[in-house]
Design a protein around this motif. Structure first.
Motif, PDB file in Angstrom:
ATOM      1  N   PRO A 235       0.825  -1.212   0.000  1.00 19.23           N
ATOM      2  CA  PRO A 235       0.000   0.000   0.000  1.00 19.23           C
ATOM      3  C   PRO A 235       0.857   1.259   0.000  1.00 19.23           C
ATOM      4  O   PRO A 235       1.967   1.275   0.555  1.00 19.23           O
ATOM      5  CB  PRO A 235      -0.825  -0.122   1.290  1.00 19.23           C
ATOM      6  N   ARG A 236       0.338   2.282  -0.642  1.00 12.02           N
ATOM      7  CA  ARG A 236       1.045   3.563  -0.634  1.00 12.02           C
ATOM      8  C   ARG A 236       0.925   4.212   0.747  1.00 12.02           C
ATOM      9  O   ARG A 236      -0.128   4.170   1.377  1.00 12.02           O
ATOM     10  CB  ARG A 236       0.454   4.492  -1.698  1.00 12.02           C
ATOM     11  N   ARG A 237       2.008   4.816   1.169  1.00 17.17           N
ATOM     12  CA  ARG A 237       1.993   5.546   2.430  1.00 17.17           C
ATOM     13  C   ARG A 237       1.458   6.962   2.245  1.00 17.17           C
ATOM     14  O   ARG A 237       1.018   7.595   3.200  1.00 17.17           O
ATOM     15  CB  ARG A 237       3.409   5.602   3.018  1.00 17.17           C
ATOM     16  N   ARG A 238       1.571   7.452   1.023  1.00 13.25           N
ATOM     17  CA  ARG A 238       1.078   8.791   0.717  1.00 13.25           C
ATOM     18  C   ARG A 238       0.583   8.804  -0.711  1.00 13.25           C
ATOM     19  O   ARG A 238       1.221   8.256  -1.609  1.00 13.25           O
ATOM     20  CB  ARG A 238       2.185   9.835   0.898  1.00 13.25           C
TER      21      ARG A 238
ATOM     22  N   ALA B 244       5.433  -0.077  -9.098  1.00 10.26           N
ATOM     23  CA  ALA B 244       4.313  -0.581  -8.306  1.00 10.26           C
ATOM     24  C   ALA B 244       3.330   0.526  -7.966  1.00 10.26           C
ATOM     25  O   ALA B 244       2.115   0.412  -8.178  1.00 10.26           O
ATOM     26  CB  ALA B 244       4.830  -1.242  -7.031  1.00 10.26           C
ATOM     27  N   SER B 245       3.841   1.620  -7.415  1.00 14.82           N
ATOM     28  CA  SER B 245       2.935   2.688  -6.977  1.00 14.82           C
ATOM     29  C   SER B 245       2.386   3.484  -8.157  1.00 14.82           C
ATOM     30  O   SER B 245       1.249   3.970  -8.108  1.00 14.82           O
ATOM     31  CB  SER B 245       3.648   3.608  -5.981  1.00 14.82           C
ATOM     32  N   VAL B 246       3.168   3.622  -9.232  1.00 16.73           N
ATOM     33  CA  VAL B 246       2.645   4.270 -10.438  1.00 16.73           C
ATOM     34  C   VAL B 246       1.492   3.441 -11.016  1.00 16.73           C
ATOM     35  O   VAL B 246       0.473   3.989 -11.455  1.00 16.73           O
ATOM     36  CB  VAL B 246       3.767   4.478 -11.470  1.00 16.73           C
ATOM     37  N   ALA B 247       1.648   2.113 -11.004  1.00 16.48           N
ATOM     38  CA  ALA B 247       0.556   1.257 -11.492  1.00 16.48           C
ATOM     39  C   ALA B 247      -0.690   1.423 -10.632  1.00 16.48           C
ATOM     40  O   ALA B 247      -1.819   1.485 -11.162  1.00 16.48           O
ATOM     41  CB  ALA B 247       1.011  -0.202 -11.505  1.00 16.48           C
ATOM     42  N   GLN B 248      -0.537   1.492  -9.325  1.00 19.30           N
ATOM     43  CA  GLN B 248      -1.698   1.713  -8.455  1.00 19.30           C
ATOM     44  C   GLN B 248      -2.396   3.023  -8.808  1.00 19.30           C
ATOM     45  O   GLN B 248      -3.630   3.095  -8.846  1.00 19.30           O
ATOM     46  CB  GLN B 248      -1.249   1.708  -6.991  1.00 19.30           C
ATOM     47  N   TRP B 249      -1.613   4.054  -9.053  1.00 14.32           N
ATOM     48  CA  TRP B 249      -2.167   5.357  -9.421  1.00 14.32           C
ATOM     49  C   TRP B 249      -2.858   5.305 -10.782  1.00 14.32           C
ATOM     50  O   TRP B 249      -4.039   5.637 -10.900  1.00 14.32           O
ATOM     51  CB  TRP B 249      -1.040   6.395  -9.421  1.00 14.32           C
ATOM     52  N   LEU B 250      -2.123   4.880 -11.817  1.00 10.91           N
ATOM     53  CA  LEU B 250      -2.640   4.949 -13.179  1.00 10.91           C
ATOM     54  C   LEU B 250      -3.835   4.026 -13.388  1.00 10.91           C
ATOM     55  O   LEU B 250      -4.840   4.403 -14.014  1.00 10.91           O
ATOM     56  CB  LEU B 250      -1.534   4.610 -14.181  1.00 10.91           C
TER      57      LEU B 250
ATOM     58  N   GLY C  69       7.184   3.972   0.454  1.00 11.47           N
ATOM     59  CA  GLY C  69       8.346   3.755   1.314  1.00 11.47           C
ATOM     60  C   GLY C  69       9.505   4.649   0.960  1.00 11.47           C
ATOM     61  O   GLY C  69      10.004   5.410   1.796  1.00 11.47           O
ATOM     62  N   PRO C  70       9.985   4.611  -0.295  1.00 11.85           N
ATOM     63  CA  PRO C  70      11.138   5.452  -0.652  1.00 11.85           C
ATOM     64  C   PRO C  70      10.849   6.942  -0.727  1.00 11.85           C
ATOM     65  O   PRO C  70      11.773   7.753  -0.678  1.00 11.85           O
ATOM     66  CB  PRO C  70      11.542   4.908  -2.036  1.00 11.85           C
ATOM     67  N   GLY C  71       9.576   7.349  -0.908  1.00 12.43           N
ATOM     68  CA  GLY C  71       9.253   8.766  -0.969  1.00 12.43           C
ATOM     69  C   GLY C  71       8.906   9.282  -2.351  1.00 12.43           C
ATOM     70  O   GLY C  71       9.028  10.479  -2.617  1.00 12.43           O
TER      71      GLY C  71
END
Length: 276
Positions: free
Chosen positions: A122-125, A221-227, A157-159
């Motif tokens: 999950p994204r932290r932000r 991973a997080s870009v895929a969740q967004w897009l 995690g990385p920001g």
């Protein structure tokens, strides 16, 4: 003592075209300073250390270090560490799924033939970037503000934060102004032209250190969740990364139910022992 050591190329089936990773096995007894010093010595984007799990649900535990410090999670170290653990004889509780313990908790790694894929944490932000930050990004990428079609925090995690441009060609042609980017960890995404074998081109720009990461699992991973969540991408696609660095990374994205799986090939390069 002598410990098994592997170096692998992740997100590529072709050696020397992905993102390299160093893996130290059986890292019991190494303290934080020794791990950090070895990661500085390898000078790779990440070096990982495999340990017994402290969570009963996990198959192994990993600590992930860059030359500048420890990360709670990163994508290519997850796939590369899992590949190295399995190659060294690791036996998961579930034949089709490995459970990794790391700084963000438990991460599932799916085995599908020779390819591994991790479940995006999950994204932290999340949410749109503020106007001041967006203006900094536009300056750092040397673009007009209208060139950014969408933007989002994608921090798992990385920001990471990320912007979507109009084309992969524009993404590949960027010449970052590193001082203007400051300490941002920025993902830049653009759709490929029709007929391409991939859907998007990504670049990962690390302002704190002024370098570009070749192929980045956490960002993908997080870009895929967004897009995918914003219906800016299909549920399954392949992303290219590393082109600007003469790499040929391929990241396989698959949405299944509530999970987004981030997969890629791993090419082993070096196997031996290290005295640590």
């Amino acid at each position: 003592m002598k410990r098994r050591f592997d170096q692998l190329d992740v997100f590529t089936a072709e050696p020397l075209r992905g993102n390299p990773l160093a893996v130290v096995h059986d890292a019991i007894g190494l303290d934080d300073g020794q791990m950090a010093a070895f990661a500085r010595w390898t000078n790779l984007s990440e070096t990982t250390f495999l340990l017994p799990p402290t969570d009963a649900q996990a198959d192994y535990r990993v600590r992930i270090f860059t030359p500048g410090g420890e990360l709670p999670f990163a994508g290519h170290p997850t796939l590369g560490s899992c590949h190295a653990w399995l190659a060294a004889g690791g036996r998961p509780r579930d034949d089709g799924m490995v459970v990794q313990q790391c700084g963000v908790g438990l991460v599932r790694v799916r085995r599908s033939g020779a390819r591994l894929a991790f479940a995006a944490p999950p994204r932290r932000r999340s949410g749109p970037l503020d106007a001041t930050l967006l203006a900094q990004i536009v300056r750092g990428l040397q673009l007009s503000e209208g060139a950014v079609h969408a933007h989002q925090w994608v921090d798992n995690g990385p920001g990471w934060c990320a912007v979507l441009l109009d084309s992969a060609e524009r993404v590949r042609g960027l010449r970052p102004d590193w001082p203007a980017l400051g300490e941002l960890k920025l993902g830049v995404v653009g759709p490929q032209a029709a007929g391409s074998d991939t859907q998007f081109e990504l670049r990962a720009l690390i302002g704190d250190g002024a370098y570009e990461d070749p192929v980045t699992g956490s960002l993908n991973a997080s870009v895929a969740q967004w897009l995918i969540g914003a219906k800016l991408a299909p549920p399954n696609y392949i992303a290219a990364q590393g082109t600007a660095l003469l790499r040929n990374g391929r990241v396989h994205i698959e949405s299944v139910g509530d999970d987004i799986w981030v997969g890629g090939d791993v090419a082993p390069l070096i196997s031996g022992e290290v005295d640590l």
